[in-house]
Design an enzyme around this catalytic site. Sequence first.
Site, PDB file in Angstrom:
ATOM      1  N   CYS A   1      48.076  38.707  35.631  1.00 11.30           N
ATOM      2  CA  CYS A   1      46.778  38.897  36.286  1.00 11.30           C
ATOM      3  C   CYS A   1      46.618  40.307  36.827  1.00 11.30           C
ATOM      4  O   CYS A   1      45.532  40.714  37.209  1.00 11.30           O
ATOM      5  CB  CYS A   1      46.561  37.863  37.401  1.00 11.30           C
ATOM      6  SG  CYS A   1      47.453  38.214  38.916  1.00 11.30           S
TER       7      CYS A   1
ATOM      8  N   ASP B   1      48.131  41.784  39.589  1.00 18.11           N
ATOM      9  CA  ASP B   1      48.453  42.078  40.989  1.00 18.11           C
ATOM     10  C   ASP B   1      49.948  42.332  41.121  1.00 18.11           C
ATOM     11  O   ASP B   1      50.757  41.428  40.925  1.00 18.11           O
ATOM     12  CB  ASP B   1      48.056  40.917  41.903  1.00 18.11           C
ATOM     13  CG  ASP B   1      46.552  40.760  42.043  1.00 18.11           C
ATOM     14  OD1 ASP B   1      45.835  41.758  41.861  1.00 18.11           O
ATOM     15  OD2 ASP B   1      46.100  39.644  42.338  1.00 18.11           O
TER      16      ASP B   1
ATOM     17  N   CYS C   1      43.634  43.844  42.704  1.00 15.87           N
ATOM     18  CA  CYS C   1      42.260  43.716  43.181  1.00 15.87           C
ATOM     19  C   CYS C   1      42.130  44.196  44.625  1.00 15.87           C
ATOM     20  O   CYS C   1      43.121  44.490  45.294  1.00 15.87           O
ATOM     21  CB  CYS C   1      41.819  42.257  43.066  1.00 15.87           C
ATOM     22  SG  CYS C   1      42.719  41.149  44.171  1.00 15.87           S
TER      23      CYS C   1
ATOM     24  N   CYS D   1      46.874  36.578  47.249  1.00 14.91           N
ATOM     25  CA  CYS D   1      47.166  37.989  47.534  1.00 14.91           C
ATOM     26  C   CYS D   1      47.958  38.124  48.835  1.00 14.91           C
ATOM     27  O   CYS D   1      48.872  38.946  48.934  1.00 14.91           O
ATOM     28  CB  CYS D   1      45.883  38.806  47.628  1.00 14.91           C
ATOM     29  SG  CYS D   1      44.981  38.920  46.072  1.00 14.91           S
TER      30      CYS D   1
END
Length: 141
Positions: free
Chosen positions: A35, A37, A60, A104
């Site tokens: 993804c 991250d 992000c 996150c």
Amino acid sequence: MSLYTDKVMDHFENPRNVGVIENADGIGEVGNPQCGDIMRMYLKIENDVLVDVKFKTFGCGSAIATSSMATELIKGKTIDEALELTNKAVVEALDGLPARKIHCSVLAEDAIKAAFVDYFTKTGREMPECLVGFEPHEDEH
């Protein structure tokens, strides 16, 4: 109406403690390349106090904001105090995150723990109970 709080936007647009610590006492990297991250945390520790904390995050806005806030929350703290940091505390300090971005904050907590594992391994000091067998969470993102 933004999905993100003012604090999230502030830490995304003006992240604190970005960078690399040369000869860091502990370095931790976690993430999910699928993804995108990826977080790397750097710790500088003197007399059991985090005198400096820096991060490099590829991801992000929420990943950057949680990294920034997490470093702010542990900088200047003792090792024991910093080890108490939870992803929930990071989310609360940011006045919340959208549900799909909570992962996150988990990455930020895991990156710090990974840096501490590195520190205790490098120094040969006894690993605190909370780090024994530590494995980063699988990112469901």
